[in-house]
Design a protein around this motif. Sequence first.
Motif, short mmCIF file in Angstrom:
data_model
loop_
_atom_site.label_atom_id
_atom_site.label_comp_id
_atom_site.label_asym_id
_atom_site.label_seq_id
_atom_site.Cartn_x
_atom_site.Cartn_y
_atom_site.Cartn_z
N TYR A 105 77.10 59.16 52.36
CA TYR A 105 76.68 58.15 53.32
C TYR A 105 75.31 58.47 53.91
CZ TYR A 105 81.58 56.70 53.24
OH TYR A 105 82.82 56.26 52.84
N THR A 106 74.56 57.40 54.20
CA THR A 106 73.34 57.49 55.00
C THR A 106 73.58 56.71 56.27
OG1 THR A 106 71.87 57.69 53.08
CG2 THR A 106 70.89 56.96 55.16
N VAL A 107 73.48 57.37 57.40
CA VAL A 107 73.74 56.73 58.69
C VAL A 107 72.41 56.35 59.34
CG1 VAL A 107 74.88 56.91 60.93
CG2 VAL A 107 75.80 58.16 58.95
N TYR A 108 72.23 55.07 59.56
CA TYR A 108 71.07 54.57 60.29
C TYR A 108 71.47 54.40 61.75
CZ TYR A 108 68.79 53.66 55.82
OH TYR A 108 68.21 53.80 54.58
N THR B 166 74.02 43.55 51.48
CA THR B 166 74.79 43.89 52.68
C THR B 166 76.27 44.13 52.39
OG1 THR B 166 75.01 41.52 53.18
CG2 THR B 166 73.24 42.74 54.29
N ASN B 167 76.73 43.74 51.21
CA ASN B 167 78.14 44.03 50.87
C ASN B 167 78.40 45.52 50.85
OD1 ASN B 167 78.88 41.37 50.64
ND2 ASN B 167 78.44 41.24 48.46
N SER B 168 77.35 46.31 50.62
CA SER B 168 77.53 47.76 50.56
C SER B 168 77.30 48.42 51.93
CB SER B 168 76.56 48.37 49.53
OG SER B 168 75.22 48.19 49.94
N THR C 104 74.27 56.71 47.66
CA THR C 104 74.63 56.82 49.06
C THR C 104 74.93 55.45 49.67
OG1 THR C 104 73.87 57.58 51.23
CG2 THR C 104 72.20 56.77 49.74
N ILE C 105 75.94 55.39 50.51
CA ILE C 105 76.37 54.14 51.15
C ILE C 105 75.73 54.06 52.54
CG2 ILE C 105 78.35 52.83 52.02
CD1 ILE C 105 80.04 54.38 49.91
N PRO C 106 75.04 52.95 52.87
CA PRO C 106 74.40 52.85 54.18
C PRO C 106 75.39 52.46 55.28
CG PRO C 106 73.89 50.91 52.88
CD PRO C 106 74.69 51.82 51.99
N ILE C 107 75.27 53.12 56.41
CA ILE C 107 76.02 52.77 57.62
C ILE C 107 75.00 52.41 58.70
CG2 ILE C 107 77.56 53.58 59.45
CD1 ILE C 107 78.73 55.58 57.49
N LEU C 108 75.14 51.24 59.31
CA LEU C 108 74.27 50.87 60.43
C LEU C 108 75.06 51.06 61.72
CD1 LEU C 108 71.58 49.85 61.44
CD2 LEU C 108 72.42 47.50 61.18
N LEU C 109 74.73 52.14 62.42
CA LEU C 109 75.40 52.50 63.67
C LEU C 109 74.55 51.98 64.82
CD1 LEU C 109 77.46 54.14 65.38
CD2 LEU C 109 75.97 56.12 65.07
N LEU D 204 65.82 43.32 56.32
CA LEU D 204 65.10 43.53 55.06
C LEU D 204 64.36 44.86 55.06
CD1 LEU D 204 63.74 39.93 54.43
CD2 LEU D 204 65.32 41.18 52.93
N LYS D 205 63.79 45.23 56.20
CA LYS D 205 63.10 46.52 56.29
C LYS D 205 64.07 47.67 56.09
CE LYS D 205 58.95 45.55 58.97
NZ LYS D 205 58.11 45.97 60.12
N ILE D 206 65.27 47.55 56.64
CA ILE D 206 66.28 48.60 56.46
C ILE D 206 66.73 48.66 55.00
CG2 ILE D 206 68.61 49.34 57.10
CD1 ILE D 206 68.08 48.04 59.87
N ILE D 207 66.95 47.49 54.39
CA ILE D 207 67.35 47.45 52.98
C ILE D 207 66.27 48.08 52.11
CG2 ILE D 207 67.76 45.90 51.02
CD1 ILE D 207 69.07 43.96 53.04
#
Length: 241
Positions: free
Chosen positions: A82-85, A51-53, A26-31, A231-234
């Motif tokens: 995708y995973t949307v944060y 963070t490149n991903s 899954t690809i992370p999205i930070l919204l 880092l916590k999100i990663i």
Amino acid sequence: MTEKSIKKTIQCLIKKIEEAPEYRDTIPILLTDSKGKYLEKYHTKFEKRFTNSIIWWSKGGATTLKIVKPSFDQKTKANKSYTVYVWLGTCDLTKLNTDGTIELRSRDETIVAEIIAQSEEISHFFISKACHVIFLQIPYYSIAKWNKERGQQAQQLEKKSIEEDKILIKQIDTLNSKLNTLNTGRTPIFNKDQQKSRTYVRGGRTNYNNNWSLLKDGLHPGRLLSRLWLLKIIHHHKTQI
């Protein structure tokens, strides 16, 4: 936390991330609104390995619904997971005045109910797009500190801002609690990172105060907090999804 404590926590997180399995498919999205831009700005060489991903989807002043639907298809590709944060809410709780100061949108918790209703709509939207959705904790911030740094000197106005800070923290606590019910698992905790504790010898009572010096301007995270929260999100993405 103190800066020393944050640096120690950062080193612990780095070790945990290095020992964790590789990223899932899954690809992370930070919204997010403007606070997310500081996470992107301050990440170091270590975070860049991950963070490149990340798809950075941030807009200053963004409220919960306005940023989402018009841009989703532009940010994503078909046949990808995708995973949307979702890290919004700040600009829903307070509004920016023409003189650059901020104030509460509402002094009661009706605004919390509105944000939750919008968050549920966002959740349904992303689920309909086959995305996993995580609502991140809204960090504490200070109306009084933000306004003071923008030249608000009048004693009456400063007193109003201090009173609104107390209401704002209660609103954030209530909102974070309700947002957490929309999540299916554990999420990163941010607000404890800003708090300093002091234990009194007599009675053993412990008081907690927010360390606003960790924020650049009363609202946006400084370099250390930005790195810690990223880092916590990663770490969450590597271990919880």
